[in-house]
Design a protein around this motif. Structure first.
Motif, PDB file in Angstrom:
ATOM      1  N   GLU A 213      39.769  36.783  39.224  1.00  0.00           N
ATOM      2  CA  GLU A 213      41.228  36.756  39.376  1.00  0.00           C
ATOM      3  C   GLU A 213      41.672  37.388  40.693  1.00  0.00           C
ATOM      4  O   GLU A 213      42.635  36.930  41.314  1.00  0.00           O
ATOM      5  CB  GLU A 213      41.882  37.489  38.204  1.00  0.00           C
ATOM      6  CG  GLU A 213      41.742  36.750  36.879  1.00  0.00           C
ATOM      7  CD  GLU A 213      42.238  37.564  35.700  1.00  0.00           C
ATOM      8  OE1 GLU A 213      42.464  36.975  34.627  1.00  0.00           O
ATOM      9  OE2 GLU A 213      42.402  38.799  35.834  1.00  0.00           O
ATOM     10  N   ASP A 214      40.978  38.429  41.125  1.00  0.00           N
ATOM     11  CA  ASP A 214      41.338  39.093  42.377  1.00  0.00           C
ATOM     12  C   ASP A 214      41.093  38.227  43.601  1.00  0.00           C
ATOM     13  O   ASP A 214      41.872  38.251  44.558  1.00  0.00           O
ATOM     14  CB  ASP A 214      40.532  40.387  42.539  1.00  0.00           C
ATOM     15  CG  ASP A 214      40.958  41.474  41.570  1.00  0.00           C
ATOM     16  OD1 ASP A 214      42.050  41.346  40.991  1.00  0.00           O
ATOM     17  OD2 ASP A 214      40.190  42.433  41.383  1.00  0.00           O
ATOM     18  N   ILE A 215      40.003  37.484  43.586  1.00  0.00           N
ATOM     19  CA  ILE A 215      39.575  36.789  44.806  1.00  0.00           C
ATOM     20  C   ILE A 215      40.018  35.329  44.836  1.00  0.00           C
ATOM     21  O   ILE A 215      40.176  34.741  45.902  1.00  0.00           O
ATOM     22  CB  ILE A 215      38.034  36.878  44.945  1.00  0.00           C
ATOM     23  CG1 ILE A 215      37.579  38.329  44.817  1.00  0.00           C
ATOM     24  CG2 ILE A 215      37.584  36.331  46.294  1.00  0.00           C
ATOM     25  CD1 ILE A 215      36.070  38.506  44.865  1.00  0.00           C
ATOM     26  N   ASP A 216      40.211  34.730  43.680  1.00  0.00           N
ATOM     27  CA  ASP A 216      40.545  33.304  43.577  1.00  0.00           C
ATOM     28  C   ASP A 216      42.011  33.073  43.936  1.00  0.00           C
ATOM     29  O   ASP A 216      42.884  33.022  43.077  1.00  0.00           O
ATOM     30  CB  ASP A 216      40.268  32.828  42.149  1.00  0.00           C
ATOM     31  CG  ASP A 216      40.659  31.372  41.935  1.00  0.00           C
ATOM     32  OD1 ASP A 216      40.732  30.619  42.930  1.00  0.00           O
ATOM     33  OD2 ASP A 216      40.896  30.991  40.766  1.00  0.00           O
ATOM     34  N   LYS A 217      42.280  32.936  45.210  1.00  0.00           N
ATOM     35  CA  LYS A 217      43.660  32.837  45.680  1.00  0.00           C
ATOM     36  C   LYS A 217      44.318  31.489  45.373  1.00  0.00           C
ATOM     37  O   LYS A 217      45.530  31.408  45.227  1.00  0.00           O
ATOM     38  CB  LYS A 217      43.725  33.107  47.188  1.00  0.00           C
ATOM     39  CG  LYS A 217      43.216  34.485  47.587  1.00  0.00           C
ATOM     40  CD  LYS A 217      43.894  35.607  46.796  1.00  0.00           C
ATOM     41  CE  LYS A 217      43.403  36.973  47.210  1.00  0.00           C
ATOM     42  NZ  LYS A 217      43.971  38.062  46.378  1.00  0.00           N
ATOM     43  N   ASN A 218      43.534  30.414  45.277  1.00  0.00           N
ATOM     44  CA  ASN A 218      44.151  29.112  44.992  1.00  0.00           C
ATOM     45  C   ASN A 218      44.212  28.812  43.507  1.00  0.00           C
ATOM     46  O   ASN A 218      44.711  27.761  43.096  1.00  0.00           O
ATOM     47  CB  ASN A 218      43.436  27.987  45.740  1.00  0.00           C
ATOM     48  CG  ASN A 218      41.980  27.821  45.297  1.00  0.00           C
ATOM     49  OD1 ASN A 218      41.564  28.342  44.259  1.00  0.00           O
ATOM     50  ND2 ASN A 218      41.201  27.094  46.095  1.00  0.00           N
ATOM     51  N   GLY A 219      43.703  29.712  42.682  1.00  0.00           N
ATOM     52  CA  GLY A 219      43.861  29.602  41.237  1.00  0.00           C
ATOM     53  C   GLY A 219      43.107  28.467  40.584  1.00  0.00           C
ATOM     54  O   GLY A 219      43.485  28.029  39.491  1.00  0.00           O
ATOM     55  N   ASP A 220      42.011  28.018  41.193  1.00  0.00           N
ATOM     56  CA  ASP A 220      41.281  26.898  40.603  1.00  0.00           C
ATOM     57  C   ASP A 220      40.158  27.347  39.665  1.00  0.00           C
ATOM     58  O   ASP A 220      39.421  26.523  39.125  1.00  0.00           O
ATOM     59  CB  ASP A 220      40.721  25.981  41.692  1.00  0.00           C
ATOM     60  CG  ASP A 220      39.630  26.658  42.534  1.00  0.00           C
ATOM     61  OD1 ASP A 220      39.432  27.889  42.378  1.00  0.00           O
ATOM     62  OD2 ASP A 220      38.998  25.963  43.338  1.00  0.00           O
ATOM     63  N   PHE A 222      37.521  29.123  40.523  1.00  0.00           N
ATOM     64  CA  PHE A 222      36.260  29.242  41.242  1.00  0.00           C
ATOM     65  C   PHE A 222      36.498  30.042  42.529  1.00  0.00           C
ATOM     66  O   PHE A 222      37.642  30.228  42.954  1.00  0.00           O
ATOM     67  CB  PHE A 222      35.693  27.869  41.601  1.00  0.00           C
ATOM     68  CG  PHE A 222      35.393  26.998  40.423  1.00  0.00           C
ATOM     69  CD1 PHE A 222      34.160  27.061  39.782  1.00  0.00           C
ATOM     70  CD2 PHE A 222      36.350  26.107  39.941  1.00  0.00           C
ATOM     71  CE1 PHE A 222      33.885  26.260  38.695  1.00  0.00           C
ATOM     72  CE2 PHE A 222      36.076  25.295  38.849  1.00  0.00           C
ATOM     73  CZ  PHE A 222      34.848  25.369  38.222  1.00  0.00           C
ATOM     74  N   LEU A 223      35.417  30.479  43.153  1.00  0.00           N
ATOM     75  CA  LEU A 223      35.504  31.140  44.454  1.00  0.00           C
ATOM     76  C   LEU A 223      34.830  30.275  45.494  1.00  0.00           C
ATOM     77  O   LEU A 223      33.624  30.016  45.407  1.00  0.00           O
ATOM     78  CB  LEU A 223      34.817  32.510  44.416  1.00  0.00           C
ATOM     79  CG  LEU A 223      35.317  33.531  43.405  1.00  0.00           C
ATOM     80  CD1 LEU A 223      34.583  34.857  43.590  1.00  0.00           C
ATOM     81  CD2 LEU A 223      36.819  33.731  43.527  1.00  0.00           C
ATOM     82  N   ASP A 224      35.605  29.812  46.469  1.00  0.00           N
ATOM     83  CA  ASP A 224      34.973  29.089  47.562  1.00  0.00           C
ATOM     84  C   ASP A 224      34.542  30.080  48.636  1.00  0.00           C
ATOM     85  O   ASP A 224      34.813  31.286  48.547  1.00  0.00           O
ATOM     86  CB  ASP A 224      35.901  28.005  48.118  1.00  0.00           C
ATOM     87  CG  ASP A 224      37.210  28.552  48.668  1.00  0.00           C
ATOM     88  OD1 ASP A 224      37.199  29.663  49.254  1.00  0.00           O
ATOM     89  OD2 ASP A 224      38.250  27.881  48.521  1.00  0.00           O
ATOM     90  N   GLN A 225      33.886  29.586  49.662  1.00  0.00           N
ATOM     91  CA  GLN A 225      33.321  30.476  50.676  1.00  0.00           C
ATOM     92  C   GLN A 225      34.401  31.259  51.408  1.00  0.00           C
ATOM     93  O   GLN A 225      34.241  32.453  51.682  1.00  0.00           O
ATOM     94  CB  GLN A 225      32.482  29.685  51.673  1.00  0.00           C
ATOM     95  CG  GLN A 225      31.737  30.575  52.665  1.00  0.00           C
ATOM     96  CD  GLN A 225      30.994  29.780  53.719  1.00  0.00           C
ATOM     97  OE1 GLN A 225      31.433  29.707  54.856  1.00  0.00           O
ATOM     98  NE2 GLN A 225      29.865  29.189  53.350  1.00  0.00           N
ATOM     99  N   ASP A 226      35.503  30.624  51.718  1.00  0.00           N
ATOM    100  CA  ASP A 226      36.569  31.317  52.440  1.00  0.00           C
ATOM    101  C   ASP A 226      37.165  32.435  51.592  1.00  0.00           C
ATOM    102  O   ASP A 226      37.497  33.511  52.108  1.00  0.00           O
ATOM    103  CB  ASP A 226      37.661  30.332  52.860  1.00  0.00           C
ATOM    104  CG  ASP A 226      37.210  29.417  53.993  1.00  0.00           C
ATOM    105  OD1 ASP A 226      36.264  29.793  54.719  1.00  0.00           O
ATOM    106  OD2 ASP A 226      37.804  28.329  54.152  1.00  0.00           O
ATOM    107  N   GLU A 227      37.336  32.193  50.305  1.00  0.00           N
ATOM    108  CA  GLU A 227      37.842  33.246  49.418  1.00  0.00           C
ATOM    109  C   GLU A 227      36.847  34.395  49.322  1.00  0.00           C
ATOM    110  O   GLU A 227      37.229  35.573  49.306  1.00  0.00           O
ATOM    111  CB  GLU A 227      38.128  32.671  48.028  1.00  0.00           C
ATOM    112  CG  GLU A 227      39.333  31.742  47.993  1.00  0.00           C
ATOM    113  CD  GLU A 227      39.459  30.997  46.678  1.00  0.00           C
ATOM    114  OE1 GLU A 227      40.606  30.671  46.279  1.00  0.00           O
ATOM    115  OE2 GLU A 227      38.411  30.723  46.034  1.00  0.00           O
TER     116      GLU A 227
END
Length: 331
Positions: A213-220, A222-227
């Motif tokens: 929740e902290d890192i997933d800025k686009n709310g999908d 998942f964590l992509d590399q940029d996140e």
């Protein structure tokens, strides 16, 4: 209420939120330097740095605990060695005159967990308002969020409001996960799991979820590399990324993204922040034995430890003179 009083209460509440209730998956400001998300099984014991012959700081903190290691320069070498000798007697649990790797490992784990229980003991009275030696969700909620809940009109700053609005249900979810019997009342052990979820197996999913929740800025979900990178580093000025950031991108591709789909799911996040394949206390114990074992019998005498005392405690001992009189049976 006067503005000053409101600000003071807000500061206290935020301090409780950020300093006490939040663990490794907590809400944090975007960093400008590298941040470590990986949760170690021994909370204070992080990754061993590259060897530095001029400093044994890592060894000191592992052997003594981070807080006690801060008092190193208060004793002479003679006083330090004397106290170290008393510690060695405690580590030698079977009293055979030798300290084994396993005994050192047990000691290090004990030291690293001690601060958790000390922390809980320090804050317990702030939450146990009815002094029944338990903390209900309502007690915690009122102690931490009471002013916000009672005076919502004073929280006009969207950032303040959103912080409280987000953290209240998050704390409640974590409290319920720690409350194993579901009675909405936390024992000391349950409250310890609430404040330090990384230390309890049944709380690991909460740590993973909060990290996501902290890192997933686009709310999908998942964590992509940029996140992943943005959680560790942000550019203060436009320019090339430091070498360690480039290395972290490679780590993401090669070791974090296990199924190679370009993003991290919950299982991959758990594998990243809660590694199960490396025991840091065991590694540190082996290191201390290897560096101090003069006759190479894979165990240490008190004499061998005292001869290499600067690796264990430096030019000082710590508060262990006081610790020797304390009861830490819970550890």
């Amino acid at each position: 209420m006067a503005r000053g009083g409101r600000d003071r209460l807000l500061g206290l509440a935020l301090g409780l939120l950020l300093a006490l209730a939040l663990a490794p998956g907590a809400l944090r400001a975007k960093p400008t330097v590298r941040k470590e998300r990986v949760v170690r099984p021994d909370s204070e014991l992080g990754e061993r740095p590259a060897e530095d012959n001029q400093s044994f700081q890592y060894d000191h903190e592992a052997f003594l605990g981070k807080e006690d290691s801060k008092t190193f320069d208060q004793l002479t070498s003679e006083e330090s060695k004397e106290r170290l000798g008393k510690i060695v007697d405690r580590i030698d649990s079977d009293g055979d005159g030798f300290v084994t790797t396993e005994e050192l490992k047990t000691w290090i784990k004990r030291v690293q967990r001690r601060y958790i229980y000390d922390n809980v003991a320090k804050v317990w009275k702030d939450y146990d308002r009815d002094k029944d030696d338990k903390i209900s969700w309502e007690e915690y909620k009122q102690a931490t969020y009471g002013y916000y809940l009672g005076n919502p009109e004073e929280f006009q700053d969207p950032l303040d409001h959103n912080t409280f609005k987000k953290m209240l249900p998050r704390d409640e979810r974590r409290f319920k996960a720690a409350d194993l019997d579901g009675d909405q009342i936390a024992t000391r052990e349950e409250f310890t799991a609430f404040l330090h979820p990384e230390e309890f197996e049944h709380m690991k999913e909460i740590v993973v979820l909060e990290t996501l929740e902290d890192i997933d800025k686009n709310g999908d979900g998942f964590l992509d590399q940029d996140e992943y990178i943005a959680d560790m580093f942000s550019h203060e000025e436009n320019g090339p990324e430091p070498d360690w950031v480039v290395s972290e991108r490679e780590q993401f591709n090669e070791f974090r993204d296990l199924n190679k789909d370009g993003k991290l799911d919950k299982d991959e996040i758990r594998h990243w922040i809660l590694p199960q394949d490396y025991d840091h206390a065991q590694a540190e114990a082996r290191h201390l034995v290897y560096e101090s074992d003069k006759n190479k019998d894979e165990k240490l005498t008190k004499e061998e430890i005292l001869d290499n005392w600067n690796m264990f405690v430096g030019s000082q001992a710590t508060n262990y003179g006081e610790d020797l009189t304390k009861n830490h049976d819970e550890l």
